[in-house]
Scaffold this motif. Structure first.
Motif, PDB file in Angstrom:
ATOM      1  N   SER A 144      59.499  25.686 -51.873  1.00  0.00           N
ATOM      2  CA  SER A 144      59.178  27.112 -52.522  1.00  0.00           C
ATOM      3  C   SER A 144      58.313  26.940 -53.783  1.00  0.00           C
ATOM      4  O   SER A 144      58.794  26.275 -54.468  1.00  0.00           O
ATOM      5  CB  SER A 144      60.745  27.813 -52.900  1.00  0.00           C
ATOM      6  N   ALA A 145      57.346  27.595 -53.837  1.00  0.00           N
ATOM      7  CA  ALA A 145      56.493  27.607 -54.917  1.00  0.00           C
ATOM      8  C   ALA A 145      56.843  28.741 -55.836  1.00  0.00           C
ATOM      9  O   ALA A 145      56.329  28.596 -57.128  1.00  0.00           O
ATOM     10  CB  ALA A 145      55.006  27.847 -54.467  1.00  0.00           C
ATOM     11  N   VAL A 146      57.684  29.448 -55.576  1.00  0.00           N
ATOM     12  CA  VAL A 146      57.904  30.708 -56.388  1.00  0.00           C
ATOM     13  C   VAL A 146      59.358  30.686 -56.966  1.00  0.00           C
ATOM     14  O   VAL A 146      59.601  31.095 -57.950  1.00  0.00           O
ATOM     15  CB  VAL A 146      57.665  32.238 -55.732  1.00  0.00           C
ATOM     16  N   ALA A 147      60.316  30.031 -56.265  1.00  0.00           N
ATOM     17  CA  ALA A 147      61.621  29.856 -56.525  1.00  0.00           C
ATOM     18  C   ALA A 147      62.322  28.537 -56.177  1.00  0.00           C
ATOM     19  O   ALA A 147      63.136  28.611 -55.362  1.00  0.00           O
ATOM     20  CB  ALA A 147      62.330  31.072 -55.975  1.00  0.00           C
ATOM     21  N   PRO A 148      61.854  27.484 -56.918  1.00  0.00           N
ATOM     22  CA  PRO A 148      62.223  26.089 -56.744  1.00  0.00           C
ATOM     23  C   PRO A 148      63.777  25.824 -56.736  1.00  0.00           C
ATOM     24  O   PRO A 148      64.209  25.021 -56.021  1.00  0.00           O
ATOM     25  CB  PRO A 148      61.376  25.413 -57.616  1.00  0.00           C
ATOM     26  N   GLU A 149      64.405  26.932 -57.277  1.00  0.00           N
ATOM     27  CA  GLU A 149      65.897  26.900 -57.502  1.00  0.00           C
ATOM     28  C   GLU A 149      66.618  26.970 -56.325  1.00  0.00           C
ATOM     29  O   GLU A 149      67.918  26.839 -55.854  1.00  0.00           O
ATOM     30  CB  GLU A 149      66.522  27.831 -58.762  1.00  0.00           C
ATOM     31  N   LEU A 150      65.773  27.680 -55.329  1.00  0.00           N
ATOM     32  CA  LEU A 150      66.272  28.060 -53.943  1.00  0.00           C
ATOM     33  C   LEU A 150      66.219  27.034 -52.870  1.00  0.00           C
ATOM     34  O   LEU A 150      66.617  26.995 -51.840  1.00  0.00           O
ATOM     35  CB  LEU A 150      65.759  29.325 -53.360  1.00  0.00           C
ATOM     36  N   VAL A 151      65.582  25.733 -53.126  1.00  0.00           N
ATOM     37  CA  VAL A 151      65.316  24.780 -52.317  1.00  0.00           C
ATOM     38  C   VAL A 151      66.636  24.123 -51.963  1.00  0.00           C
ATOM     39  O   VAL A 151      67.600  23.959 -52.551  1.00  0.00           O
ATOM     40  CB  VAL A 151      64.454  23.661 -52.900  1.00  0.00           C
ATOM     41  N   GLY A 152      66.995  24.169 -50.590  1.00  0.00           N
ATOM     42  CA  GLY A 152      68.160  23.670 -49.985  1.00  0.00           C
ATOM     43  C   GLY A 152      69.329  24.802 -49.920  1.00  0.00           C
ATOM     44  O   GLY A 152      70.183  24.432 -49.504  1.00  0.00           O
ATOM     45  N   GLU A 153      69.012  26.091 -50.387  1.00  0.00           N
ATOM     46  CA  GLU A 153      70.067  27.024 -50.234  1.00  0.00           C
ATOM     47  C   GLU A 153      69.898  27.585 -48.946  1.00  0.00           C
ATOM     48  O   GLU A 153      68.749  27.691 -48.325  1.00  0.00           O
ATOM     49  CB  GLU A 153      69.931  27.661 -51.646  1.00  0.00           C
ATOM     50  N   GLU A 154      71.078  28.175 -48.591  1.00  0.00           N
ATOM     51  CA  GLU A 154      70.992  29.069 -47.398  1.00  0.00           C
ATOM     52  C   GLU A 154      71.524  30.501 -47.667  1.00  0.00           C
ATOM     53  O   GLU A 154      72.422  30.680 -48.396  1.00  0.00           O
ATOM     54  CB  GLU A 154      72.041  28.283 -46.296  1.00  0.00           C
ATOM     55  N   THR A 155      70.518  31.263 -47.237  1.00  0.00           N
ATOM     56  CA  THR A 155      70.868  32.846 -47.186  1.00  0.00           C
ATOM     57  C   THR A 155      71.157  33.429 -45.777  1.00  0.00           C
ATOM     58  O   THR A 155      70.405  33.007 -44.912  1.00  0.00           O
ATOM     59  CB  THR A 155      69.651  33.311 -47.805  1.00  0.00           C
ATOM     60  N   SER A 156      71.890  34.302 -45.850  1.00  0.00           N
ATOM     61  CA  SER A 156      72.439  35.108 -44.652  1.00  0.00           C
ATOM     62  C   SER A 156      71.644  36.572 -44.863  1.00  0.00           C
ATOM     63  O   SER A 156      71.770  37.131 -45.948  1.00  0.00           O
ATOM     64  CB  SER A 156      73.797  35.515 -44.468  1.00  0.00           C
ATOM     65  N   LEU A 157      70.855  36.749 -43.784  1.00  0.00           N
ATOM     66  CA  LEU A 157      70.089  38.137 -44.005  1.00  0.00           C
ATOM     67  C   LEU A 157      70.493  38.957 -42.748  1.00  0.00           C
ATOM     68  O   LEU A 157      70.519  38.513 -41.519  1.00  0.00           O
ATOM     69  CB  LEU A 157      68.639  37.662 -43.578  1.00  0.00           C
ATOM     70  N   GLY A 158      70.513  40.381 -43.074  1.00  0.00           N
ATOM     71  CA  GLY A 158      70.771  41.219 -42.209  1.00  0.00           C
ATOM     72  C   GLY A 158      69.581  41.603 -41.517  1.00  0.00           C
ATOM     73  O   GLY A 158      68.598  41.781 -42.506  1.00  0.00           O
ATOM     74  N   CYS A 159      69.207  42.050 -40.597  1.00  0.00           N
ATOM     75  CA  CYS A 159      67.900  42.666 -39.810  1.00  0.00           C
ATOM     76  C   CYS A 159      68.161  43.540 -38.849  1.00  0.00           C
ATOM     77  O   CYS A 159      68.958  43.347 -37.931  1.00  0.00           O
ATOM     78  CB  CYS A 159      67.284  41.212 -39.410  1.00  0.00           C
ATOM     79  N   ILE A 160      67.557  44.780 -38.998  1.00  0.00           N
ATOM     80  CA  ILE A 160      67.435  45.858 -38.122  1.00  0.00           C
ATOM     81  C   ILE A 160      66.057  46.226 -37.923  1.00  0.00           C
ATOM     82  O   ILE A 160      65.086  46.295 -38.748  1.00  0.00           O
ATOM     83  CB  ILE A 160      68.358  47.016 -38.279  1.00  0.00           C
ATOM     84  N   PHE A 161      65.623  46.871 -36.700  1.00  0.00           N
ATOM     85  CA  PHE A 161      64.495  47.268 -36.320  1.00  0.00           C
ATOM     86  C   PHE A 161      64.534  48.609 -36.562  1.00  0.00           C
ATOM     87  O   PHE A 161      65.339  49.534 -36.097  1.00  0.00           O
ATOM     88  CB  PHE A 161      63.806  46.615 -34.998  1.00  0.00           C
ATOM     89  N   THR A 162      63.463  49.268 -37.004  1.00  0.00           N
ATOM     90  CA  THR A 162      63.471  50.934 -37.516  1.00  0.00           C
ATOM     91  C   THR A 162      62.535  51.281 -36.586  1.00  0.00           C
ATOM     92  O   THR A 162      62.430  52.631 -36.766  1.00  0.00           O
ATOM     93  CB  THR A 162      62.920  50.791 -39.008  1.00  0.00           C
ATOM     94  N   ASP A 163      62.086  50.853 -35.507  1.00  0.00           N
ATOM     95  CA  ASP A 163      61.476  51.984 -34.842  1.00  0.00           C
ATOM     96  C   ASP A 163      61.956  51.228 -33.175  1.00  0.00           C
ATOM     97  O   ASP A 163      62.371  50.257 -32.970  1.00  0.00           O
ATOM     98  CB  ASP A 163      59.851  51.466 -34.767  1.00  0.00           C
ATOM     99  N   ASP A 164      61.263  52.066 -32.131  1.00  0.00           N
ATOM    100  CA  ASP A 164      61.685  51.554 -30.940  1.00  0.00           C
ATOM    101  C   ASP A 164      60.884  50.442 -30.102  1.00  0.00           C
ATOM    102  O   ASP A 164      61.135  49.930 -29.194  1.00  0.00           O
ATOM    103  CB  ASP A 164      61.671  52.740 -29.877  1.00  0.00           C
ATOM    104  N   CYS A 165      59.751  50.200 -30.879  1.00  0.00           N
ATOM    105  CA  CYS A 165      58.907  49.101 -30.380  1.00  0.00           C
ATOM    106  C   CYS A 165      59.206  47.578 -31.028  1.00  0.00           C
ATOM    107  O   CYS A 165      58.500  46.915 -30.486  1.00  0.00           O
ATOM    108  CB  CYS A 165      57.446  49.692 -30.601  1.00  0.00           C
ATOM    109  N   GLY A 166      59.892  47.726 -32.039  1.00  0.00           N
ATOM    110  CA  GLY A 166      60.015  46.333 -32.482  1.00  0.00           C
ATOM    111  C   GLY A 166      58.895  46.044 -33.694  1.00  0.00           C
ATOM    112  O   GLY A 166      58.658  44.872 -33.801  1.00  0.00           O
ATOM    113  N   THR A 167      58.315  47.125 -33.994  1.00  0.00           N
ATOM    114  CA  THR A 167      57.008  46.955 -34.682  1.00  0.00           C
ATOM    115  C   THR A 167      57.476  46.574 -36.574  1.00  0.00           C
ATOM    116  O   THR A 167      56.698  45.772 -37.063  1.00  0.00           O
ATOM    117  CB  THR A 167      56.155  47.886 -34.717  1.00  0.00           C
ATOM    118  N   TYR A 168      58.558  47.513 -36.879  1.00  0.00           N
ATOM    119  CA  TYR A 168      59.047  47.236 -38.081  1.00  0.00           C
ATOM    120  C   TYR A 168      60.475  46.892 -38.139  1.00  0.00           C
ATOM    121  O   TYR A 168      61.206  47.246 -37.252  1.00  0.00           O
ATOM    122  CB  TYR A 168      58.770  48.732 -38.640  1.00  0.00           C
ATOM    123  N   MET A 169      60.533  46.133 -39.253  1.00  0.00           N
ATOM    124  CA  MET A 169      62.150  45.569 -39.362  1.00  0.00           C
ATOM    125  C   MET A 169      62.470  45.674 -40.830  1.00  0.00           C
ATOM    126  O   MET A 169      61.564  45.754 -41.844  1.00  0.00           O
ATOM    127  CB  MET A 169      62.277  44.267 -38.766  1.00  0.00           C
TER     128      MET A 169
END
Length: 275
Positions: free
Chosen positions: A223-248
């Motif tokens: 990471s060039a912007v947040a080196p303190e996050l190197v090695g860290e694991e982040t859980s992300l929630g993800c939903i698609f906001t249109d029927d075509c899967g174009t926006y999430m």
């Protein structure tokens, strides 16, 4: 001249060079930015094009549209193979150019020298040449393990190139010059156009794994912007906001108990495909 002579021989043979070189042994896989070439052959200005050669043999070329009211777009995509130490072949799946068609094989010479990949190829009735500067090299393949059956739809939908976007108070969608590449091997890279000169850089990369129908995890290795996050694991929630899967919409909390973050991402597609 040797480069051009070799290329001419390849065209005459139809580009058939057997199985070629394994991509794991080739310098080609990576992310590149196009630079202009002056009349004297000297390097020119940075141009808003990225070429992504993935380690699984897929590729795409992308235009980062400068106007923030318009999304970036893919100009070419498909598969490629490195047939020798100086030649590669791109097989097109789709293209925005009328002179290129799905199923075309484009053979070109390449040379990687001091962080630049030079491509030489047939152009009109002559020979074209492009200078692609290395932005980033492949990261180690992610150890995602087996994707749960309930999560396969999300795993397939994530793969590709995405652009960060947001809606203004007036309801307009604005596209930021930040792109995220999710690869089939479980790795990702975030590329940002960061300077007035329009040069691109890797702002973060690492591995990811899909855990559920609306959940995946990322582990940052660089990471060039947040080196303190190197090695860290982040859980992300993800939903698609249109029927075509174009926006999430992606939501997460940074490690260490930071604030909750919500991001909007738009899939980068070939021009003319419905958004």
């Amino acid at each position: 001249m040797a480069l051009l002579a070799g290329l001419s021989a390849t065209w005459a043979q139809g580009g058939d060079a057997g199985d070629g070189i394994p991509l794991s042994e080739s310098p080609v896989p990576g992310i590149y930015q196009l630079f202009g070439i002056g009349p004297d052959g000297a390097q020119g200005e940075a141009m808003p094009f990225l070429k992504i050669y993935n380690a699984d043999g897929t590729f795409c070329t992308m235009l980062a549209v400068p106007e923030r009211t318009q999304p970036g777009m893919l100009t070419n995509s498909g598969s490629y193979r490195v047939v020798s130490e100086r030649q590669l072949v791109e097989s097109l799946a789709e293209s925005v150019y009328e002179s290129h068609r799905a199923g075309d094989d484009n053979t070109m010479d390449y040379a990687v020298e001091e962080g630049v990949m030079w491509l030489t190829f047939p152009s009109g009735g002559g020979v074209g040449r492009e200078a692609w500067h290395v932005v980033g090299r492949p990261v180690a393949a992610g150890k995602a393990g087996r994707t749960p059956a309930r999560a396969k739809a999300l795993a397939e939908a994530l793969e590709g190139v995405w652009q960060l976007c947001y809606n203004t108070d007036e309801g307009r969608r604005v596209y930021a010059p930040i792109y995220k590449i999710y690869r089939a091997d479980g790795t990702f890279s975030t590329v940002s156009f960061v300077s007035q000169a329009g040069t691109a850089r890797i702002s973060a990369q690492g591995s990811y794994a899909v855990r559920g129908p609306e959940e995946y995890v990322e582990r940052i290795s660089e990471s060039a912007v947040a080196p303190e996050l190197v090695g860290e694991e982040t859980s992300l929630g993800c939903i698609f906001t249109d029927d075509c899967g174009t926006y999430m919409r992606v939501s997460f909390t940074l490690p260490g108990g930071g604030d909750a973050v919500t991001e909007e991402w738009a899939r980068v597609t070939c021009a003319g495909r419905e958004r």
